[in-house]
Design a protein around this motif. Structure first.
Motif, PDB file in Angstrom:
ATOM      1  N   ILE A 236      -1.889  -3.460   4.416  1.00  0.00           N
ATOM      2  CA  ILE A 236      -0.811  -2.497   4.172  1.00  0.00           C
ATOM      3  C   ILE A 236      -1.233  -1.107   4.624  1.00  0.00           C
ATOM      4  O   ILE A 236      -0.458  -0.358   5.203  1.00  0.00           O
ATOM      5  CB  ILE A 236      -0.412  -2.503   2.677  1.00  0.00           C
ATOM      6  CG1 ILE A 236       0.240  -3.845   2.349  1.00  0.00           C
ATOM      7  CG2 ILE A 236       0.547  -1.360   2.359  1.00  0.00           C
ATOM      8  CD1 ILE A 236       0.876  -3.917   1.003  1.00  0.00           C
ATOM      9  N   ARG A 237      -2.507  -0.794   4.408  1.00  0.00           N
ATOM     10  CA  ARG A 237      -3.004   0.509   4.865  1.00  0.00           C
ATOM     11  C   ARG A 237      -2.979   0.593   6.375  1.00  0.00           C
ATOM     12  O   ARG A 237      -2.653   1.630   6.944  1.00  0.00           O
ATOM     13  CB  ARG A 237      -4.447   0.709   4.396  1.00  0.00           C
ATOM     14  CG  ARG A 237      -4.426   0.990   2.945  1.00  0.00           C
ATOM     15  CD  ARG A 237      -5.575   1.852   2.492  1.00  0.00           C
ATOM     16  NE  ARG A 237      -5.565   1.685   1.058  1.00  0.00           N
ATOM     17  CZ  ARG A 237      -6.553   1.157   0.377  1.00  0.00           C
ATOM     18  NH1 ARG A 237      -7.666   0.812   0.993  1.00  0.00           N
ATOM     19  NH2 ARG A 237      -6.448   0.999  -0.905  1.00  0.00           N
ATOM     20  N   THR A 240       0.378   1.523   7.437  1.00  0.00           N
ATOM     21  CA  THR A 240       0.627   2.952   7.237  1.00  0.00           C
ATOM     22  C   THR A 240       0.009   3.749   8.385  1.00  0.00           C
ATOM     23  O   THR A 240       0.653   4.636   8.954  1.00  0.00           O
ATOM     24  CB  THR A 240       0.017   3.413   5.900  1.00  0.00           C
ATOM     25  OG1 THR A 240       0.371   2.460   4.911  1.00  0.00           O
ATOM     26  CG2 THR A 240       0.514   4.778   5.500  1.00  0.00           C
ATOM     27  N   GLY A 241      -1.217   3.381   8.737  1.00  0.00           N
ATOM     28  CA  GLY A 241      -1.899   4.054   9.845  1.00  0.00           C
ATOM     29  C   GLY A 241      -1.124   3.879  11.140  1.00  0.00           C
ATOM     30  O   GLY A 241      -0.911   4.840  11.894  1.00  0.00           O
ATOM     31  N   GLY A 243       2.016   3.261  11.461  1.00  0.00           N
ATOM     32  CA  GLY A 243       3.260   4.026  11.368  1.00  0.00           C
ATOM     33  C   GLY A 243       3.013   5.486  11.721  1.00  0.00           C
ATOM     34  O   GLY A 243       3.767   6.078  12.502  1.00  0.00           O
ATOM     35  N   LEU A 244       1.924   6.040  11.199  1.00  0.00           N
ATOM     36  CA  LEU A 244       1.595   7.438  11.495  1.00  0.00           C
ATOM     37  C   LEU A 244       1.325   7.618  12.980  1.00  0.00           C
ATOM     38  O   LEU A 244       1.805   8.564  13.603  1.00  0.00           O
ATOM     39  CB  LEU A 244       0.359   7.859  10.686  1.00  0.00           C
ATOM     40  CG  LEU A 244       0.619   8.129   9.207  1.00  0.00           C
ATOM     41  CD1 LEU A 244      -0.706   8.389   8.484  1.00  0.00           C
ATOM     42  CD2 LEU A 244       1.547   9.328   9.043  1.00  0.00           C
ATOM     43  N   CYS A 287       5.275  -5.629  10.490  1.00  0.00           N
ATOM     44  CA  CYS A 287       4.955  -4.827   9.298  1.00  0.00           C
ATOM     45  C   CYS A 287       5.740  -5.318   8.085  1.00  0.00           C
ATOM     46  O   CYS A 287       5.192  -5.457   6.994  1.00  0.00           O
ATOM     47  CB  CYS A 287       5.259  -3.365   9.543  1.00  0.00           C
ATOM     48  SG  CYS A 287       4.212  -2.690  10.826  1.00  0.00           S
ATOM     49  N   ILE A 291       4.185  -6.825   4.509  1.00  0.00           N
ATOM     50  CA  ILE A 291       4.578  -6.320   3.194  1.00  0.00           C
ATOM     51  C   ILE A 291       5.234  -7.441   2.392  1.00  0.00           C
ATOM     52  O   ILE A 291       4.995  -7.605   1.199  1.00  0.00           O
ATOM     53  CB  ILE A 291       5.504  -5.107   3.343  1.00  0.00           C
ATOM     54  CG1 ILE A 291       4.692  -3.952   3.943  1.00  0.00           C
ATOM     55  CG2 ILE A 291       6.077  -4.662   1.999  1.00  0.00           C
ATOM     56  CD1 ILE A 291       5.506  -2.795   4.410  1.00  0.00           C
TER      57      ILE A 291
END
Ligand code: UDP
Ligand code: MG
Length: 317
Positions: A236-237, A240-241, A243-244, A287, A291
């Motif tokens: 999940i992290r 997030t990475g 996505g950034l 993604c 999730i």
């Protein structure tokens, strides 16, 4: 030192072909352990029938009639190797000092038990059987397994390299394991979390003595994914990475587009646009899937369903 009472835990699923071959071998090894004074005379072998549809349970019952060394536990239906193993461990912990879990197909070197018990006498509460070679595994299974261990450690999950479920655990450890209430089981990842003193014993892995694997690729993949998602939230992290990162690239792209607009050069092909859209949809779906994996797990955990149901035992003590 007092000789500990050992119960050898052996899950079996449709193993009528191999059980008659391997059961006497386990018994012979138990005799060796007894004669060397490593375990107590009333040590046992416990088979867990994981809802087999063949004659496995009948074989187990016959064995237990033949010798008090054999006992059996029959689950109400097939729940998979991890659940069958847990059933054996949790049921056995009340009447023993140590357990050794092993597959029933003779692939794991039975004689390594001796060294495992010796490590227990030296003070280890968990002894991990670790494969020294994998030459008998098919090339694909070997390389996928190696890759998987690397992936697990990259994900921050703590597992013992090349250790499957061939392991000694003392009742002290098993009493703690009983407090781990998750229904998504990945036992080899849970034992390191319990702690206490541990040791490793190398052993060679052989070919199956008879019958065929009950772990087809689909079950392997599902156990593998379960391992990662049970032990780590790193995927999940990573999302997030990701996505950034993508947001940053889009921002740069936006500026580029604005500049092109103001200098009046915006008539450009749709190919690049289409490519970006389809690429991004793919990334987003992956993604969402990751999730979803975790949400699915939470869903199963909230139900708190029993992890195994015992249907029958060969109790006779
Ligand atoms: N097993 C089980 N329930 C299942 C599948 C397998 O109890 O649903 C048992 C099986 O009888 C064996 C062990 O788990 O004792 C390991 O299975 P297998 O040897 O087929 O896996 P492999 O060694 O090929 O990975
Ligand atoms: Mg096997």
């Amino acid at each position: 030192m007092d000789r500990p009472r050992l119960i050898i835990i052996i899950p079996c699923y449709n193993e009528e072909e191999v059980l008659p071959v391997t059961a006497p071998r386990f018994k012979a090894e138990l005799e060796v352990l007894r004669s060397k004074g490593l375990v107590s005379g009333d040590s046992r072998i416990m088979f867990i029938d994981d809802g087999s549809s063949d004659s496995t349970w009948k074989i187990i019952k016959d064995l237990s009639d033949e010798s008090p060394d054999y006992t059996g536990l029959r689950l109400s239906r097939n729940r998979g190797h991890q659940n069958a193993l847990l059933a054996g461990l949790l049921e056995a912990r009340k009447d023993c000092d140590i357990t050794i879990s092993i597959d029933c197909d003779g692939q794991d070197d039975i004689t390594a038990m001796e060294q495992m018990v010796e490590e227990y006498h030296k003070g280890a509460d968990i002894v991990y059987g670790v494969r020294s070679k994998r030459k008998t595994d098919k090339a694909f299974k070997r390389s996928s397994a190696q890759f998987y261990y690397k992936l697990l450690s990259a994900m921050g999950a703590e597992v013992v390299y090349n250790h499957a479920d061939y392991r000694l655990a003392s009742s002290v450890v098993l009493n703690e394991l009983a407090d781990f209430e998750e229904v998504n089981l990945y036992l080899r990842g849970m034992f390191p979390l319990i702690g206490f003193t541990s040791a490793e014993v190398p052993y060679e892995r052989h070919e199956r003595l008879a019958g065929k694997t009950r772990y087809p690729l689909s079950k392997m993949i599902s156990l593998g994914l379960n391992g990662i998602t049970s032990l780590s939230v790193k995927p999940i992290r990573i999302i997030t990475g990701l996505g950034l990162g993508v947001a940053l690239v889009s921002f740069v792209l936006l500026i580029y587009t604005l500049v092109r607009y103001f200098i009046g050069a915006t008539v450009e092909g749709w190919a690049s646009t289409a490519a970006i859209i389809s690429f991004m949809s793919g990334v987003q779906l992956i993604c969402l899937g990751v999730i979803g994996e975790y949400i699915g797990k939470i869903y199963m955990e909230t139900k708190r369903r029993p992890r195994y149901i015992v249907r029958e035992r060969t109790d006779k003590e």
